[in-house]
Enzyme design. Sequence first.
Site, PDB file in Angstrom:
ATOM      1  CB  CYS A 164      54.571  93.410 -29.672  1.00 43.30           C
ATOM      2  SG  CYS A 164      54.769  92.821 -31.359  1.00 43.30           S
ATOM      3  N   GLY A 198      69.530  78.981 -31.583  1.00 37.55           N
ATOM      4  CA  GLY A 198      69.989  77.729 -31.006  1.00 37.55           C
ATOM      5  C   GLY A 198      69.893  77.595 -29.508  1.00 37.55           C
ATOM      6  N   GLY A 224      65.850  79.162 -34.242  1.00 39.49           N
ATOM      7  CA  GLY A 224      66.402  80.471 -33.934  1.00 39.49           C
ATOM      8  C   GLY A 224      67.907  80.456 -33.807  1.00 39.49           C
TER       9      GLY A 224
END
Length: 434
Positions: free
Chosen positions: A399, A209, A207
């Site tokens: 979600c 980081g 991603g």
Amino acid sequence: MTRAESRLASLKRLLAEIHRRIEPGFGFRLWDGSKIPETWPADGLLLAIADEGAIAALLKGPNITTFANLWAAARIDIENGTIFDLVQRRPKGRTKELRKSLASITTLRALAPFLFVPRGGPWPLEAIGRDRESDGSEAENTRNIAYHYDVSNAFYALWLDSDMVYTCAYFHEWSDDLDAAQRQKLDMTCRKLRLQPGETLLDIGSGWGSLACHAAEHYGVNALGVTLSEEQLALAREKAERRGLTGRVTFEKRDYALLEGEGRFDKIVSVGMFEHVGLANFENYFKTVQRLLKPGGLYLHHAITRPGGSHAARTGKKRPEFQALTRYIFPGGELDYLGRTITNLELAGFEVRDVECWREHYQRTTHFWHDRLRARWSEAVAAVGETTARVWLAYLAACSITFERNNAGVYQTLSMKRVRGPSGLPPTRGDLYR
């Protein structure tokens, strides 16, 4: 009265009658500006329909694809509330009554004229290719990852936490704010891996980081993060340099399956990446992790799952709403179920040491993301356009609702590359919570 006015008048009478019977907690606003019921409060929750072509489209194609396009084009919208409000106030326990209402001769007479109305436009999602599982190739994996993650770093920064962590947060208390919960997630992940100074850590799907940088900064490891996203790679490298981690943290644009060598890493972690792998590539994925891990090394597998007892899990077929998700948001995506994950880990030569469910944590995380995106709506639209912003807003709400209803889960599964003899791990989980 013109034909269009006649259709509109019939629809108003129909919606008023349906509203009287099922008493939903919201009203309707039609394209002429009218409200159904007429007495509905001006600041009350409304489902807005922008044109009669939207009605025609839903009659001709009553499916998630039609609805997704109408939502993306703002031809169906919500006024004075959110998707969560609409779902919460939907009529409960009266679906039979609603079906009877819609099956009546009166309904058919009111709606039939709309079958001859053009569906109108725009249809912003139609150009997106059909959903299909990833073939596992580097080229397709790169395309799929770029589609989702290279939308815009500026866009993601509007609604993620300050460290840009785009995976499930971990709440010590449900009142924790998002920044605190994401820091707690990074730290708990490192604790589960029992990271030690000088160890080597591979972060698959690293991603922006955050995890690799946190592990190096607070646990003294040397970390390699791999991603297929150009946007993520650039920001992760900048982050490592800004934190003074150059030489201790490295980020590469590389497909995990093409990493070379055997036994290169003391620990391996994958958080929110496995969903992109595709069912046909599960076996190769776990074999790759096993090959790269040293004997006795720990692997932390963090992934969204579907319920193992569901029809989709047993047959491999996707529900229409999940097909829409993978078509418009996560191309090539597939969810495993926990039992198969554990079986595949064992078949690949791992000993499963711990499993923890984070379902409620992700429900809350995605709700945070939805609210933060909505709060900075004008900036989001400026960054990526209204269509993309609306699709992401619906995705985040869906979600959260899915995890709240227990139709999907999130698990962290800790395993060890199998060895003979003692594992060397502490006898209890106490060290994780100190």
